[in-house]
Design a protein around this motif. Structure first.
Motif, short mmCIF file in Angstrom:
data_model
loop_
_atom_site.label_atom_id
_atom_site.label_comp_id
_atom_site.label_asym_id
_atom_site.label_seq_id
_atom_site.Cartn_x
_atom_site.Cartn_y
_atom_site.Cartn_z
N LEU A 1 -17.30 26.90 -6.51
CA LEU A 1 -16.86 26.21 -5.47
C LEU A 1 -15.95 26.92 -5.10
O LEU A 1 -15.03 27.16 -5.58
N ALA A 2 -15.47 26.88 -3.68
CA ALA A 2 -14.97 28.31 -3.15
C ALA A 2 -13.17 27.56 -3.28
O ALA A 2 -12.21 27.83 -3.73
N GLY A 3 -13.72 26.01 -3.45
CA GLY A 3 -11.72 24.61 -3.23
C GLY A 3 -11.76 23.06 -2.54
O GLY A 3 -13.11 23.72 -1.97
N PRO A 4 -11.71 23.12 -3.69
CA PRO A 4 -10.84 21.75 -2.19
C PRO A 4 -10.64 21.68 -1.15
O PRO A 4 -9.07 22.14 -0.59
N MET B 1 0.79 -1.04 0.11
CA MET B 1 -0.21 -0.06 -0.38
C MET B 1 0.88 1.12 0.42
O MET B 1 0.95 1.57 0.91
N PRO B 2 0.99 1.94 -0.93
CA PRO B 2 1.86 3.41 -1.19
C PRO B 2 1.23 4.12 -0.73
O PRO B 2 0.23 4.54 -0.35
N THR B 3 2.04 5.33 0.29
CA THR B 3 1.54 6.52 0.78
C THR B 3 1.74 7.50 -0.48
O THR B 3 2.49 7.79 -1.47
N VAL B 4 1.25 8.39 0.04
CA VAL B 4 0.99 9.51 -1.01
C VAL B 4 2.16 10.31 -1.28
O VAL B 4 2.29 10.83 0.35
N PRO B 5 3.23 10.53 -1.37
CA PRO B 5 4.19 11.42 -1.49
C PRO B 5 4.66 12.52 -1.54
O PRO B 5 2.80 13.61 -1.66
N GLU B 6 5.26 13.63 -0.55
CA GLU B 6 4.51 15.58 -0.94
C GLU B 6 4.35 15.51 -2.31
O GLU B 6 3.93 16.88 -2.27
N SER B 7 4.99 15.93 -3.15
CA SER B 7 5.22 15.96 -4.66
C SER B 7 4.53 15.90 -4.85
O SER B 7 3.79 16.49 -5.67
N THR B 8 3.64 14.78 -5.08
CA THR B 8 2.29 14.47 -5.31
C THR B 8 0.86 15.14 -5.04
O THR B 8 -0.05 15.61 -5.07
N LYS B 9 1.43 14.91 -3.07
CA LYS B 9 0.22 15.71 -3.07
C LYS B 9 0.06 17.66 -3.16
O LYS B 9 -0.86 17.59 -3.47
N THR B 10 0.70 18.05 -3.88
CA THR B 10 1.67 19.86 -4.06
C THR B 10 0.63 19.13 -4.99
O THR B 10 -0.12 19.93 -5.48
N ALA C 1 -3.23 18.56 -4.81
CA ALA C 1 -4.35 20.29 -5.37
C ALA C 1 -4.01 20.81 -5.67
O ALA C 1 -4.87 21.58 -5.89
N GLN C 2 -3.06 21.25 -7.00
CA GLN C 2 -2.83 21.97 -7.52
C GLN C 2 -4.02 21.41 -8.72
O GLN C 2 -4.60 22.56 -9.41
N LYS C 3 -3.83 20.56 -8.61
CA LYS C 3 -5.31 19.98 -10.53
C LYS C 3 -6.84 20.24 -10.03
O LYS C 3 -7.24 20.48 -10.32
N LEU C 4 -7.25 19.65 -8.55
CA LEU C 4 -8.30 19.60 -8.22
C LEU C 4 -8.60 21.25 -8.00
O LEU C 4 -9.64 22.03 -8.03
N THR C 5 -7.50 22.83 -7.00
CA THR C 5 -8.04 23.84 -7.40
C THR C 5 -8.07 24.62 -8.94
O THR C 5 -9.28 24.59 -8.83
N ALA C 6 -7.13 23.75 -9.81
CA ALA C 6 -7.20 24.46 -11.39
C ALA C 6 -8.75 24.58 -11.90
O ALA C 6 -9.58 25.22 -12.57
N GLY D 1 -9.40 7.26 -12.92
CA GLY D 1 -9.19 8.08 -13.90
C GLY D 1 -8.29 9.73 -12.99
O GLY D 1 -7.53 9.06 -12.21
N THR D 2 -8.49 10.40 -13.84
CA THR D 2 -7.53 11.69 -13.95
C THR D 2 -8.14 12.07 -11.85
O THR D 2 -9.93 11.55 -12.23
N PRO D 3 -7.73 13.15 -11.15
CA PRO D 3 -8.44 13.67 -10.63
C PRO D 3 -9.34 14.49 -10.78
O PRO D 3 -10.50 14.95 -10.40
N GLU D 4 -8.83 15.64 -11.84
CA GLU D 4 -9.99 15.91 -12.25
C GLU D 4 -11.94 15.59 -13.18
O GLU D 4 -12.86 16.16 -12.82
N GLU D 5 -11.57 14.12 -13.52
CA GLU D 5 -12.51 13.66 -14.01
C GLU D 5 -13.16 13.33 -12.86
O GLU D 5 -14.12 13.16 -12.55
N ALA D 6 -12.57 12.59 -11.53
CA ALA D 6 -13.14 12.27 -10.49
C ALA D 6 -13.52 13.86 -9.59
O ALA D 6 -15.29 13.38 -9.82
N LEU D 7 -13.07 14.83 -9.85
CA LEU D 7 -13.82 15.69 -8.95
C LEU D 7 -15.08 15.72 -10.09
O LEU D 7 -16.08 16.49 -9.66
#
Length: 108
Positions: A27-30, A1-10, A13-18, A89-95
């Motif tokens: 939506l004010a933001g995720p 079970m891989p944990t989410v690296p800090e670079s991927t967290k960043t 967040a950028q992808k979902l916010t955009a 899928g992509t985070p954007e598709e999920a959102l």
């Protein structure tokens, strides 16, 4: 079970916010929190209210995530098929899928 690296967290967040900014302007933001391989995404509404939207499962790629919708009726996350027909899928598709269901239902 891989944990989410800090670079991927960043990156997430950028992808979902955009995406929220361009596709879901009411939506004010995720708001994202992490636990192990999961990213739990809530939506912050303009009035300050927060609604649970989805859970993403990290599988080792920043571009493809497993997808689960939050079900208020059971207060649980349920693996769900995206409109593309895939469980991942992509985070954007999920959102888009989650917001399409929940924000439309709220009339936002």
């Amino acid at each position: 079970m891989p944990t989410v690296p800090e670079s991927t967290k960043t990156s997430l967040a950028q992808k979902l916010t955009a995406r929220a900014r361009t596709a879901w302007p009411k939506l004010a933001g995720p708001d994202i929190r992490y636990r192990g391989q999961f990213a739990y995404v809530d939506g912050e509404l303009a009035d300050g209210e927060s609604i649970k939207l989805m859970r993403l499962r990290y599988g080792g790629s920043a571009g493809t995530w497993g997808f689960a919708l939050y079900l208020a009726s059971t207060d649980k996350y349920e693996d769900t098929i995206l409109p593309t027909g895939s469980l991942a899928g992509t985070p954007e598709e999920a959102l888009d899928c989650a917001c399409g269901l929940y924000l439309t239902a709220l009339g936002i």
